[in-house]
Enzyme design. Structure first.
Site, mmCIF file in Angstrom:
data_model
loop_
_atom_site.group_PDB
_atom_site.id
_atom_site.type_symbol
_atom_site.label_atom_id
_atom_site.label_comp_id
_atom_site.label_asym_id
_atom_site.label_seq_id
_atom_site.Cartn_x
_atom_site.Cartn_y
_atom_site.Cartn_z
ATOM 1 N N ILE A 1 22.240 19.882 15.831
ATOM 2 C CA ILE A 1 21.753 18.789 16.681
ATOM 3 C C ILE A 1 22.467 17.473 16.384
ATOM 4 O O ILE A 1 22.364 16.521 17.140
ATOM 5 C CB ILE A 1 20.216 18.667 16.543
ATOM 6 C CG1 ILE A 1 19.555 20.016 16.823
ATOM 7 C CG2 ILE A 1 19.648 17.624 17.474
ATOM 8 C CD1 ILE A 1 19.909 20.649 18.159
ATOM 9 N N LEU B 1 0.835 -1.206 0.000
ATOM 10 C CA LEU B 1 0.000 0.000 0.000
ATOM 11 C C LEU B 1 0.868 1.254 0.000
ATOM 12 O O LEU B 1 0.616 2.208 -0.735
ATOM 13 C CB LEU B 1 -0.929 -0.012 1.227
ATOM 14 C CG LEU B 1 -1.950 1.122 1.278
ATOM 15 C CD1 LEU B 1 -2.889 1.073 0.077
ATOM 16 C CD2 LEU B 1 -2.755 1.077 2.575
ATOM 17 N N HIS C 1 11.906 21.191 9.593
ATOM 18 C CA HIS C 1 10.981 20.316 8.865
ATOM 19 C C HIS C 1 10.608 20.879 7.507
ATOM 20 O O HIS C 1 9.892 20.255 6.740
ATOM 21 C CB HIS C 1 9.734 20.048 9.704
ATOM 22 C CG HIS C 1 10.071 19.403 11.015
ATOM 23 N ND1 HIS C 1 10.409 20.151 12.125
ATOM 24 C CD2 HIS C 1 10.195 18.109 11.372
ATOM 25 C CE1 HIS C 1 10.691 19.325 13.116
ATOM 26 N NE2 HIS C 1 10.572 18.090 12.684
ATOM 27 N N SER D 1 22.970 15.423 13.014
ATOM 28 C CA SER D 1 23.081 14.887 11.657
ATOM 29 C C SER D 1 23.147 16.018 10.642
ATOM 30 O O SER D 1 22.563 17.083 10.838
ATOM 31 C CB SER D 1 21.889 13.989 11.347
ATOM 32 O OG SER D 1 20.694 14.694 11.505
ATOM 33 N N CYS E 1 12.970 16.351 20.624
ATOM 34 C CA CYS E 1 12.373 16.842 19.375
ATOM 35 C C CYS E 1 11.043 17.538 19.608
ATOM 36 O O CYS E 1 10.210 17.597 18.725
ATOM 37 C CB CYS E 1 12.119 15.690 18.434
ATOM 38 S SG CYS E 1 13.587 14.788 18.090
HETATM 39 N N1 GLN Z 1 21.337 13.602 16.837
HETATM 40 C C1 GLN Z 1 20.191 13.237 16.064
HETATM 41 C C2 GLN Z 1 20.210 13.938 14.713
HETATM 42 O O1 GLN Z 1 20.607 15.041 14.637
HETATM 43 C C3 GLN Z 1 18.919 13.583 16.770
HETATM 44 C C4 GLN Z 1 17.728 13.165 15.965
HETATM 45 C C5 GLN Z 1 16.423 13.393 16.658
HETATM 46 O O2 GLN Z 1 16.355 14.142 17.592
HETATM 47 N N2 GLN Z 1 15.376 12.768 16.196
HETATM 48 O O3 GLN Z 1 19.782 13.402 13.719
HETATM 49 ZN ZN ZN Z 2 15.165 16.121 17.361
#
Ligand code: GLN
Ligand code: ZN
Length: 756
Positions: free
Chosen positions: A431, A17, A695, A433, A644
């Site tokens: 943060i 799906l 986002h 990545s 998050c």
């Molecule tokens: N250290 C992770 C990143 O920056 C944290 C990811 C998250 O908070 N979902 O991707």
């Molecule tokens: Zn996050």
């Protein structure tokens, strides 16, 4: 005894799906082709359920995207901005689910929220002031007829009116303003079902397992006392799950429901409610005894005892799952790489159907203990070896109160770290990545498929890492990261490097819409085989002139995003993971890493549904598990954590008690409520509220970020504030990321120099 399920997975055993919907979005297939796939999936479900002799087979639990959205459409709850698009059929539907940008207009998707205490997310219905809730027709009826063609008189399932009204978002009006309209709409749905030949209708009311106010209860009574008068010959099943209905039980059994579905697995008080208040003999009790969320085989001895106890109070019992099977994968049978021992221990959706069927026979057998099926179940359970690691267990049990406390206290560490790290006021960071470019993914994929050697993989990884370090230095960030190019997922990566975890090939679970996750399974005691992140962090530091942050995932997030064991407590599992992460933190420190970030992205989401349980059942061990990960590091090592979300004002003291030195969190999309709470609670941890939303692909301007920083500084003293984005950058493009971060650094510099 007859058998029932509340709902079944729908994404397809091979995620058919998902792929079909994605192909439709890309324009590769037509709406008709998508609907054909959907129909095939439904008919496969019917076949499976029929073959397992399930008596109450649901329809309406299928969805092209989400059940809450389907209910909204059925009730005509479609916000004006979507109606104005004047799209048809599927496109109108998907505009709400995914947003729409095209010839007809430009609108964002409806928002999404976590579905109670699961990892599923539902689309939040929006009821505008001029919304008229009315029955607008539904795919439910076609699905009912489809089942009929397959020889099944199915049990139609719909989100109940109270849960719908309580989960919706409003403008100025509120839930109670819509009680009359929604009751009439549901009465019409029932009438239509009756005309089609339905015998039962199931209304899902999980909201009843949460803390209810007296006005919620009176709304519940108003809706159902009216609705049940109009139900004609259709029998109405009030289905609850994810806990017990202690606030409403007496009212529920006093109303003329024909069936009541109760959760005996997660509902701590369900059995005692039934024992205390009884269960009317004119109703059928749908006893949720097969766990709909776990992946473990049922213990028939235990379940039959439970059914026996329920049977002393209730005359008519149907055996059911505790919640929809949506939350478990399709079948264990396709897993060819799991050890046989583990395979024997697991039951996914399909295997749970068999369990229901077997239990229904055993429950009617006065001498069930002598039956082969029963003996096989018990023998199978006893044969499971979950691999005890005595040294891990001894380490956990040898922990002392002092092991959970870092010294010296945070205020003293603050001054020590300030002089050692030599960071500017309002330090900038990210943060963790950085964008996962095609090159980054290709390197991992090639290594996984054995196309390149470990040496070649590491070489490439280091080159990519060196590039991202250089980029950060050029941009002028103060605390750097290595980019996480070795990770596919923040939990899977650690799971793969720890003893005790198992990984499946196809055990996908729907997280929302077309997104699925494949959670690791915790099978035995957890320990670290060898250092995990040390090599890459050390390398990254060696090519950097500024401090490099080590990057770890915290124990609670690893636990919450895995399928846990049931033979030991969550606390035990969290503590074992915490010890492994602690070893990693200490090794990072010895390797010269001076800032270590331990992410707890999923800490908040497993708060129990009832507030009274928050501390006693969760925070009391979850917060100490986090403390254990870092209590051994030196005072000059700075510990960060990240979340998050920012809705933690209700547990702000516990967040502070994690005893991190710095916390970064999502803030750009939320109100300032959290900053106010930070100020009023005397929060000690330094904070980095995200200054822009990661986002979206939008590049925030320098001015915008200056404004965000100023808003933070109204509340937080400058020496305790960090400047960073909301979350990791892995889903973003490389170009927009560099531009956004340049603006972030420029904004921080401007604020520092006072030129604002
Ligand atoms: N250290 C992770 C990143 O920056 C944290 C990811 C998250 O908070 N979902 O991707
Ligand atoms: Zn996050």
């Amino acid at each position: 005894m007859r058998t029932s399920i509340i709902g079944y997975p729908r994404i397809g055993g091979n995620r058919e799906l998902k792929f079909s919907i994605e192909n439709y979005f890309k324009g590769n297939i037509s709406a008709r082709e998508l609907l054909v796939t959907a129909k095939q999936l439904r008919s496969a479900r019917f076949e499976k359920q029929k073959k397992s002799a399930i008596d109450f087979i649901p329809v309406g639990d299928f969805s092209l995207y989400d059940g809450a959205l389907d209910t909204a459409v059925t009730l005509g709850v479609i916000p004006k901005r979507y109606r104005d698009l004047t799209l048809d059929g599927l496109d109108a539907y998907f505009a709400m689910a995914k947003g729409y940008q095209g010839a007809a207009g430009d609108v964002k998707a409806l928002s999404m929220r976590k579905w109670f205490n699961t990892n599923y997310h539902y689309i939040v219905p929006e009821i505008e002031d001029d919304t008229v809730i009315a029955f607008r027709g539904s795919a439910l009826f076609d699905e009912f007829s489809e089942a009929k063609d397959a020889g099944i008189i199915a049990k139609p399932v719909l989100m109940g009116p109270l849960t719908f009204l309580k989960l919706a978002k409003y403008e100025n009006k509120q839930a109670s303003d819509f009680v009359k309209q929604i009751t009439i709409a549901y009465a019409e749905i029932i009438a239509r079902l009756e005309s089609l030949g339905a015998e039962w209708a199931q209304f899902d009311e999980p909201i009843l397992v949460t803390d209810l106010t007296t006005s919620d209860i009176s709304m519940f009574k108003r809706i159902y006392s009216d609705l049940l008068k109009r139900k004609g010959n259709v029998k109405v099943l009030l289905q609850t799950f994810f806990g017990d209905i202690r606030d409403a039980y007496e009212d529920v059994i006093a109303l003329p429901f024909d069936g009541v579905g109760l959760d005996f697995v997660e509902g701590k008080e369900t059995l005692s409610l039934v024992e205390r208040y009884g269960f009317p003999s004119d109703k059928t009790l749908f006893a949720g005894v097969i766990n709909g969320k776990n992946i473990w085989r049922d213990d028939y001895a235990k379940t039959l005892n439970l059914l026996n106890a329920v049977g002393r109070k209730a005359d008519n019992i149907v055996i059911s799952t505790s919640c929809s099977l949506l939350h478990v994968p399709y079948t264990v049978s396709v897993e060819s790489k799991l050890p046989e021992n583990a395979k024997n221990a697991f039951a996914f959706a399909e295997e749970k159907l068999t369990e229901l069927a077997e239990l229904s026979k055993l429950a009617d057998d006065s001498d069930y203990a002598a039956s082969e099926v029963f003996k096989a179940n018990q023998a199978r359970r006893q044969s499971i070896k979950q691999g005890a690691d005595l040294s891990v267990q001894a380490r956990v049990h040898g922990l002392k109160a002092g092991d959970y406390t870092r010294s010296p206290e945070r205020k003293k560490r603050f001054d020590i770290q300030k002089s050692v790290l030599n960071l500017p006021l309002l330090p900038t960071t990210t943060i963790g990545s950085f964008p996962q470019t095609d090159e980054v993914r290709a390197n991992r994929a090639k290594f996984r498929k054995g196309e390149i050697t470990k040496e070649r993989y590491d070489e490439r990884l280091q080159a990519l890492t060196a590039d991202v370090v250089k980029l950060q230095e050029e941009i002028g960030l103060d605390a750097l990261v290595h980019g996480e190019f070795e990770r596919n997922d923040m939990v899977e990566y650690f799971g793969e490097n720890l003893n005790g975890f198992l990984f499946t090939q196809s055990a996908w679970v729907q997280s929302y819409g077309t997104r699925c996750v494949k959670p690791p399974i915790i099978f035995s005691d957890i320990s670290r085989r060898a250092p995990i992140t040390v090599k890459i962090s050390k390398y990254a530091q060696s090519v950097a002139s500024k401090p490099m942050k080590g990057m770890l995932t915290g124990p609670i997030t690893i636990l919450n995003w895995s399928f846990p064991r049931e033979d030991v407590s969550d606390k035990e599992q969290a503590t074992q993971i915490a010890l492994a992460i602690r070893d990693e933190a200490l090794d990072l420190e010895s390797a010269g890493i001076r800032i270590i970030q331990i992410d707890e992205a999923a800490l908040r989401e497993k708060l129990p549904l009832r507030k009274a349980d928050w501390r006693s059942e969760y925070l009391e061990w979850a917060i100490p598990a986090f403390r254990l990960t870092h209590s051994g590091v030196k005072p000059e090592t700075q510990i960060h954590t990240h979340m998050c979300y920012s809705e933690f004002q209700d547990i702000i003291h516990e967040i502070d008690a994690m005893d991190a030195d710095v916390i970064t969190f999502e803030a750009s999309r939320s109100s300032l409520a959290i900053l106010t709470a930070i100020k009023e609670s005397g929060f000690e941890t330094a904070v980095g509220p995200g200054v822009y939303d990661i986002h979206s692909a939008r590049v925030p301007s320098e001015d915008e970020i200056v404004a965000a920083i100023k808003a933070i500084l109204e509340i937080v003293p400058a020496e305790k504030a960090w400047i960073n984005p909301d979350c990791g950058l892995k889903t973003r493009g490389a170009t927009e990321t560099a531009l956004s971060l340049k603006n972030l650094v420029a904004a921080a510099k401007r604020v520092r120099s006072g030129k604002i």
